[in-house]
Design a protein around this motif. Structure first.
Motif, PDB file in Angstrom:
ATOM      1  N   GLU A  35       0.804  -1.222   0.000  1.00 32.24           N
ATOM      2  CA  GLU A  35       0.000   0.000   0.000  1.00 32.24           C
ATOM      3  C   GLU A  35       0.841   1.278   0.000  1.00 32.24           C
ATOM      4  O   GLU A  35       0.412   2.301  -0.542  1.00 32.24           O
ATOM      5  CB  GLU A  35      -0.920   0.011   1.230  1.00 32.24           C
ATOM      6  N   ALA A  81      -9.820   1.355   3.770  1.00 29.13           N
ATOM      7  CA  ALA A  81      -9.278   2.366   2.869  1.00 29.13           C
ATOM      8  C   ALA A  81      -9.273   3.748   3.521  1.00 29.13           C
ATOM      9  O   ALA A  81      -8.336   4.532   3.333  1.00 29.13           O
ATOM     10  CB  ALA A  81     -10.065   2.390   1.563  1.00 29.13           C
ATOM     11  N   ARG A 114      -6.043   6.090   4.397  1.00 31.96           N
ATOM     12  CA  ARG A 114      -5.918   7.503   4.014  1.00 31.96           C
ATOM     13  C   ARG A 114      -5.451   8.356   5.193  1.00 31.96           C
ATOM     14  O   ARG A 114      -4.614   9.242   5.051  1.00 31.96           O
ATOM     15  CB  ARG A 114      -7.251   8.026   3.464  1.00 31.96           C
TER      16      ARG A 114
END
Length: 249
Positions: free
Chosen positions: A48, A233, A237
């Protein structure tokens, strides 16, 4: 095969991406290996975050199924692992870095912040291990069952008595918080910290929250963030924003 060697210690490590260095500590307790990141974490930082950071990870010393090995240092377990983590950064020529650690990586992070506050410039304990009063000997019991017999079978120099002493030093000495450091240390730790809490038996929410409340420059992600999957997700962030804000210009 990339191996960092220091005396009788051998640490297997892997890297991905480029940018400011980010040490990624797998979870899995004393059996923490690189494979845990792709098999058991909500997201894999090596995948990621490699677009923005030089991600570095390693098998824990003496993890069953891993490729790292070294002495079982009965009198200084947390410091021995910090030696490996900080030593790997030295080996790679890295002075300052950020760190994210899952599960046992939480206590490892606090010990590194104690040992090398000028080097670790931001830290993320994710699903961190901690003390749960309803199960005060949880980590001792689990590791005596799931780690000690296997390491004794593999290593004739290690005995069950050594493992017991090692685990008592590791998990019974500071047996009411994050294990590796005291509340007084966390209260005085100025390093930016982002806590990504969990709430399972070995990863108690209350301890994670308390560490975030005590540390003067800490913040915490929303909770729960692991389930349902579409929440992950958003948490990532938040993680990216935190890491970017603390990356040197």
């Amino acid at each position: 095969m990339p191996i960092y060697t220091r005396g009788s210690v051998q640490i297997y490590y892997e890297e991905a991406g480029s940018g400011f260095p980010l040490l990624v500590i797998p979870g899995g307790g004393l059996n923490a290996t690189i494979g845990y990141l792709s098999e058991r974490t909500p997201f894999n930082p090596m995948v990621e975050l490699k677009d923005q950071f030089r991600c570095i990870t390693m098998d824990l010393r003496n993890a069953i199924g891993g490729k790292s090995s070294g002495p079982v240092e009965v009198d200084r377990p947390w410091d021995a692992f910090a030696d490996d983590q900080l030593g790997l950064m030295d080996h790679l020529g890295i002075d300052t870095f950020m760190v994210i650690g899952f599960c046992i990586g939480g206590p490892f992070i606090w010990k590194m912040l104690e040992r090398a506050p000028g080097r670790v410039i931001a830290a993320v304990p994710a699903t961190p291990s901690g003390f749960r009063p309803e199960a005060p000997d949880l980590f001792y019991r689990n590791n005596m069952n799931n780690w000690a017999p296997a390491i004794c079978q593999k290593r004739p120099d290690v005995t069950m008595e050594m493992c017991s002493a090692f685990l008592k030093k590791m998990y019974h000495e500071n047996n009411d918080f994050v294990f590796s450091v005291t509340r007084d240390f966390v209260r005085g730790c100025k390093t930016p910290v982002l806590v990504m809490p969990d709430d399972t038996e070995p990863h108690p929410y209350a301890t994670a929250e308390e560490s975030a409340l005590l540390a003067p420059n800490a913040q915490m992600t929303f909770f729960p963030w692991k389930e349902p999957k579409d929440r992950v997700a958003l948490a990532v962030r938040h993680l990216r924003t935190f890491l970017k804000a603390n990356t040197p210009k």
